[in-house]
Design a protein around this motif. Structure first.
Motif, mmCIF file in Angstrom:
data_model
loop_
_atom_site.group_PDB
_atom_site.id
_atom_site.type_symbol
_atom_site.label_atom_id
_atom_site.label_comp_id
_atom_site.label_asym_id
_atom_site.label_seq_id
_atom_site.Cartn_x
_atom_site.Cartn_y
_atom_site.Cartn_z
ATOM 1 N N ASP A 16 0.910 -1.157 -0.208
ATOM 2 C CA ASP A 16 -0.110 0.031 -0.046
ATOM 3 C C ASP A 16 0.893 1.349 0.136
ATOM 4 O O ASP A 16 0.925 2.173 -0.834
ATOM 5 N N THR A 20 1.202 4.195 -3.103
ATOM 6 C CA THR A 20 1.127 5.555 -2.873
ATOM 7 C C THR A 20 2.221 6.318 -3.249
ATOM 8 O O THR A 20 1.991 7.634 -3.781
ATOM 9 N N PRO A 38 -6.034 10.354 -3.228
ATOM 10 C CA PRO A 38 -7.124 10.116 -2.395
ATOM 11 C C PRO A 38 -6.717 8.990 -1.512
ATOM 12 O O PRO A 38 -5.645 8.573 -1.667
ATOM 13 N N ARG A 39 -7.433 9.071 -0.408
ATOM 14 C CA ARG A 39 -7.215 8.116 0.651
ATOM 15 C C ARG A 39 -7.483 6.507 0.343
ATOM 16 O O ARG A 39 -6.843 5.871 0.719
ATOM 17 N N SER A 40 -8.499 6.437 -0.337
ATOM 18 C CA SER A 40 -9.013 5.243 -0.497
ATOM 19 C C SER A 40 -8.204 4.264 -1.645
ATOM 20 O O SER A 40 -7.630 4.819 -2.385
ATOM 21 N N PHE A 41 -7.836 3.140 -1.107
ATOM 22 C CA PHE A 41 -6.871 2.343 -2.130
ATOM 23 C C PHE A 41 -7.445 2.306 -3.301
ATOM 24 O O PHE A 41 -6.764 2.507 -4.353
ATOM 25 N N ASP A 42 -8.496 1.870 -3.506
ATOM 26 C CA ASP A 42 -9.417 1.641 -4.981
ATOM 27 C C ASP A 42 -9.123 2.851 -5.786
ATOM 28 O O ASP A 42 -8.987 2.828 -6.873
ATOM 29 N N ARG A 43 -9.219 4.034 -5.119
ATOM 30 C CA ARG A 43 -9.094 5.396 -5.990
ATOM 31 C C ARG A 43 -7.654 5.708 -6.028
ATOM 32 O O ARG A 43 -7.606 5.991 -7.354
ATOM 33 N N ARG A 44 -6.935 5.307 -5.308
ATOM 34 C CA ARG A 44 -5.393 5.539 -5.632
ATOM 35 C C ARG A 44 -4.857 4.635 -6.830
ATOM 36 O O ARG A 44 -4.371 5.158 -7.422
ATOM 37 N N ARG A 74 -4.984 -5.371 -7.343
ATOM 38 C CA ARG A 74 -6.280 -5.072 -6.904
ATOM 39 C C ARG A 74 -6.893 -6.374 -6.350
ATOM 40 O O ARG A 74 -7.733 -6.687 -5.521
ATOM 41 N N ASN A 77 -5.462 -6.935 -2.935
ATOM 42 C CA ASN A 77 -6.141 -6.201 -2.182
ATOM 43 C C ASN A 77 -7.490 -6.816 -1.643
ATOM 44 O O ASN A 77 -7.956 -6.780 -0.333
ATOM 45 N N ASP A 81 -8.367 -7.900 2.178
ATOM 46 C CA ASP A 81 -9.435 -7.302 2.857
ATOM 47 C C ASP A 81 -10.337 -8.512 3.524
ATOM 48 O O ASP A 81 -10.755 -8.310 4.505
#
Length: 186
Positions: A16, A20, A38-44, A74, A77, A81
């Motif tokens: 992660d 970033t 963005p903070r969200s991993f999916d958005r990053r 992905r 992730n 999750d």
């Protein structure tokens, strides 16, 4: 089980962080200094893919290779999750009890659970470790491609945004140890 889940969590944290860092490397070619990723991993990861598509627009094979890496990140992730949000428990099978994580699928009308064993969680931790090592090489290759773009001296938002890398003989290229299958579409 707790140690195995902890290993997955730690291995994911370094991936992660590296994703970033990759995004930060490209971010300010398209965004002002005041904007933050963005903070969200999916958005990053989606934004990283969008910027990488620009960077590799003249090199479709490189972008396809990156897209395969992106898909595997992905997928990892999603599996991570499930593990980190799983509920520890015990399952009986053939008269033996096993430590498991009960993973609920919230999209199901009736609760359905998948069970993860200690061994499967440890296997994911090892896969994440290998994926991290690949991510280091991807980061290095993206950095090299960025230098090969016509915007390598710009600090802050580039006047016309991120430019594609200039195709050519540069090293390193994206890692080739895990090439996409022939049917994979970027």
């Amino acid at each position: 089980m707790k140690i195995a889940v902890g290993n997955v969590t730690i291995q994911w944290a370094v991936i992660d962080h590296l994703v970033t860092q990759m995004l930060w490397h490209l971010w300010f070619y398209e965004h002002s200094q005041a904007e933050r990723p963005p903070r969200s991993f999916d958005r990053r990861i989606a934004e990283l893919k969008r910027l990488t598509k620009i960077l590799y627009q003249n090199e479709p094979d490189e972008f396809r290779t990156y897209s395969w890496f992106d898909q595997r990140i992905r997928s990892a992730n999603g599996r991570r999750d499930d593990i980190t949000h799983g509920i520890p428990g015990v399952m009986s099978k053939n008269g033996k009890e096993y430590e498991v994580l009960h993973i609920q699928f919230p999209s199901q009308i009736m609760p359905k659970y998948s069970h993860s064993s200690v061994e499967s969680v440890e296997q994911l931790a090892e896969e994440l470790k290998a994926l991290y090592l690949e991510a280091v090489n991807v980061f290095y290759a993206i950095s090299t491609a960025l230098v090969a773009s016509s915007q390598n001296t710009v600090t802050g938002p580039a006047p016309y945004g991120l430019k594609p890398a200039i195709p050519g003989n540069r090293s390193p290229r994206l890692p080739r140890e895990n090439l996409p299958p022939p049917t994979f579409q970027a």
